[in-house]
Design an enzyme around this catalytic site. Structure first.
Site, PDB file in Angstrom:
ATOM      1  N   ALA A  71      13.731 -28.209 -24.544  1.00 22.40           N
ATOM      2  CA  ALA A  71      12.661 -27.514 -25.307  1.00 22.40           C
ATOM      3  C   ALA A  71      12.643 -27.691 -26.697  1.00 22.40           C
ATOM      4  O   ALA A  71      11.501 -27.837 -27.210  1.00 22.40           O
ATOM      5  CB  ALA A  71      12.771 -25.751 -24.877  1.00 22.40           C
ATOM      6  N   ASP A  74      10.333 -18.269 -24.011  1.00 23.14           N
ATOM      7  CA  ASP A  74      11.137 -17.416 -23.216  1.00 23.14           C
ATOM      8  C   ASP A  74      12.349 -17.854 -22.910  1.00 23.14           C
ATOM      9  O   ASP A  74      12.860 -18.097 -21.780  1.00 23.14           O
ATOM     10  CB  ASP A  74      10.421 -16.738 -21.933  1.00 23.14           C
ATOM     11  CG  ASP A  74      11.098 -15.762 -21.065  1.00 23.14           C
ATOM     12  OD1 ASP A  74      12.057 -14.988 -21.736  1.00 23.14           O
ATOM     13  OD2 ASP A  74      10.884 -15.678 -19.878  1.00 23.14           O
ATOM     14  N   CYS A  96      15.950 -12.150 -24.756  1.00 24.44           N
ATOM     15  CA  CYS A  96      16.466 -11.325 -23.916  1.00 24.44           C
ATOM     16  C   CYS A  96      17.976 -11.195 -24.367  1.00 24.44           C
ATOM     17  O   CYS A  96      18.766 -10.665 -23.403  1.00 24.44           O
ATOM     18  CB  CYS A  96      16.380 -12.003 -22.515  1.00 24.44           C
ATOM     19  SG  CYS A  96      17.259 -13.556 -22.281  1.00 24.44           S
TER      20      CYS A  96
HETATM   21  N1  SAH Z   1      10.055 -17.612 -18.613  1.00 25.50           N
HETATM   22  C1  SAH Z   1      10.702 -17.649 -17.163  1.00 25.50           C
HETATM   23  C2  SAH Z   1      12.195 -17.193 -17.242  1.00 25.50           C
HETATM   24  C3  SAH Z   1      13.065 -18.253 -18.373  1.00 25.50           C
HETATM   25  S1  SAH Z   1      14.815 -18.140 -18.158  1.00 25.50           S
HETATM   26  C4  SAH Z   1      10.342 -16.828 -16.234  1.00 25.50           C
HETATM   27  O1  SAH Z   1       9.541 -15.694 -16.736  1.00 25.50           O
HETATM   28  O2  SAH Z   1      10.603 -16.605 -15.094  1.00 25.50           O
HETATM   29  C5  SAH Z   1      15.245 -19.445 -19.199  1.00 25.50           C
HETATM   30  C6  SAH Z   1      15.179 -20.795 -18.770  1.00 25.50           C
HETATM   31  O3  SAH Z   1      15.372 -21.685 -19.775  1.00 25.50           O
HETATM   32  C7  SAH Z   1      15.867 -21.188 -17.420  1.00 25.50           C
HETATM   33  O4  SAH Z   1      14.981 -21.945 -16.448  1.00 25.50           O
HETATM   34  C8  SAH Z   1      16.468 -22.510 -17.869  1.00 25.50           C
HETATM   35  O5  SAH Z   1      16.420 -23.847 -17.085  1.00 25.50           O
HETATM   36  C9  SAH Z   1      16.028 -22.977 -19.397  1.00 25.50           C
HETATM   37  N2  SAH Z   1      16.847 -23.630 -20.293  1.00 25.50           N
HETATM   38  C10 SAH Z   1      17.855 -23.508 -20.785  1.00 25.50           C
HETATM   39  N3  SAH Z   1      18.035 -24.304 -21.770  1.00 25.50           N
HETATM   40  C11 SAH Z   1      16.957 -25.116 -21.942  1.00 25.50           C
HETATM   41  C12 SAH Z   1      16.657 -26.148 -22.834  1.00 25.50           C
HETATM   42  N4  SAH Z   1      17.405 -26.230 -23.827  1.00 25.50           N
HETATM   43  N5  SAH Z   1      15.467 -26.557 -22.925  1.00 25.50           N
HETATM   44  C13 SAH Z   1      14.575 -26.389 -21.850  1.00 25.50           C
HETATM   45  N6  SAH Z   1      14.781 -25.390 -21.072  1.00 25.50           N
HETATM   46  C14 SAH Z   1      16.079 -24.633 -21.032  1.00 25.50           C
END
Ligand code: SAH
Length: 397
Positions: A280, A300, A340
């Site tokens: 991300a 998120d 969170c």
């Molecule tokens: N918004 C989602 C929940 C997100 S949980 C919902 O409502 O269902 C956090 C997510 O971040 C996970 O899917 C994980 O795979 C992702 N994640 C963790 N680190 C990340 C990164 N550096 N870049 C992109 N995604 C990442």
């Protein structure tokens, strides 16, 4: 009625003055460092808690391994433990009947917040998914009570146990596989706010869905418009809701298995969403540099602050994300930003968002200051039960 003699049928655990003070203040945990004596107490036993002078303070579950040695279950003596657990399960179910709307997926039992420390139960349509987090909840007689009460009241097609091996290790419990513990079938389709999702009880990622965001999905969809970006989209919870009100939705996650489910979820709802597998932080930088702009952005991320000690690094991470998102929002755009981490307080998170906006010279009008869905109750006397922040703001310039 509970009787004094029944209390003495449980072994006694004496706690320090500091531990007793914490209980008087309303909390339900006593840390190992505040245990004065726990002689011959079996792991996971129900115990009678007293102060150093022997004054009765209540009934609790004991863990011989966790730093949280005592989790209170009642300020009184408990004569009929199975009966108490059955009552608590019934109360948790009836609370959901009052507060849960527009979904067949929700958290049925949320551990301490439902006075059932160490037990989490989620419902996905006709399936129940159970997580056991403590020695006491793992004992066979208690497991039997839980499973029989849940089956009788909710009549699920099946009950699956999801095991977190790390938690079993911390509680010094023998390893145990995830699996069906009752009934048949472990996949289903559930519906929240009119959006449908695939659910696999055992496959895919361990976590299941993020039920705590359910009410925030609907709120985000009410404000969202134009071209939308869902960052950390997992299986598409926000993205699929945004698609109800946006002309185009792009969604980013680093997990390919999550995006595969997300894509199946989009097909299930006849939606076109652009799924991008990327880190991300890199994605936001590259797209911002390329001059991409959006009308709605959801952030998120996973919990960056897993403990107090990682707070500073976590705040930097949250700030960077918010800064990058704010740079990419068009005037009149919507920012939905979530956190969170329990260790980042609501006030601290507001500061992060405010500072980010100031740094990029954007004005934000906060329209919704939200938290977790009501099936994840927050007990004011147990601050740890409240952890989710979800701020929805309009960019006014
Ligand atoms: N918004 C989602 C929940 C997100 S949980 C919902 O409502 O269902 C956090 C997510 O971040 C996970 O899917 C994980 O795979 C992702 N994640 C963790 N680190 C990340 C990164 N550096 N870049 C992109 N995604 C990442």
């Amino acid at each position: 009625m509970p009787s004094k003699s029944a209390a003495s049928s449980f072994p006694a655990v004496k706690i320090s003055r500091r531990g007793a003070k914490r209980l008087q203040e309303g909390h339900v945990w006593v840390y190992r460092s505040d245990i004065a004596s726990a002689n011959r107490v079996a792991p996971g036993a129900a115990v009678c808690v007293t102060d150093e002078r022997g004054k009765f303070l209540g009934t609790a579950f004991y863990s011989s391994a966790s730093q949280i040695a005592i989790r209170m279950i009642s300020p009184r003596a408990v004569a009929d433990l199975p009966g108490l657990l059955r009552e608590r399960i019934a109360a948790a179910i009836s609370y959901r009947e009052r507060v849960v709307r527009d979904t067949d997926a929700y958290r049925v039992i949320f551990s301490e917040a439902d006075f059932l420390p160490g037990l989490i139960v989620d419902r996905y349509n006709d399936l129940l998914s159970l997580q056991i987090l403590t020695q006491a909840m793992d004992t066979e007689p208690i497991r039997q009570v839980i499973v029989s009460e849940l089956s009788q009241r909710l009549k699920p097609a099946s009950i699956t146990e999801r095991v977190d091996p790390r938690i079993r290790e911390l509680e010094q419990l023998p390893a145990r596989p995830s699996g069906l513990i009752q009934g048949e079938g472990n996949s289903t389709i559930f519906t929240m706010n009119g959006v449908r999702f695939h659910y696999e009880g055992l496959e895919g990622q361990k976590t299941g869905a993020f039920l705590d965001q359910r009410e925030n999905y609907a709120a985000a969809a009410r404000h969202a418009h134009g071209e939308a970006l869902d960052v950390f989209c997992y299986q598409g919870g926000f993205a699929l809701h945004l698609a109800q009100s946006c002309s185009k939705v792009t969604a980013v996650d680093s997990s390919r298995p999550a995006l595969e489910v997300a894509d199946r979820n989009a097909a299930l709802n006849n939606r076109e969403i652009e799924w991008v597998e990327a880190n991300a932080f890199d994605f936001l930088r590259d797209y911002a540099d390329a001059g991409r702009r959006y009308d709605t952005i959801v952030l998120d991320p996973p919990a960056f602050a897993k403990s107090k000690s990682s707070l500073e690094t976590a705040v930097r991470g949250y700030k960077e994300l918010n800064l990058r998102a704010l740079k990419m929002l068009r005037p009149g755009g919507i920012l939905v930003t979530c956190c969170c981490s329990y260790h980042v307080s609501p006030a601290q998170y507001l500061d992060v968002v405010r500072d980010s906006a100031r740094d990029v010279h954007r004005n934000l009008r906060l329209v919704e200051n939200r938290t977790q869905a009501k099936d994840h109750p927050i007990l004011l006397n147990i601050p740890e039960t409240g952890y989710l922040k979800c701020l929805i703001s309009y960019v006014t310039n």
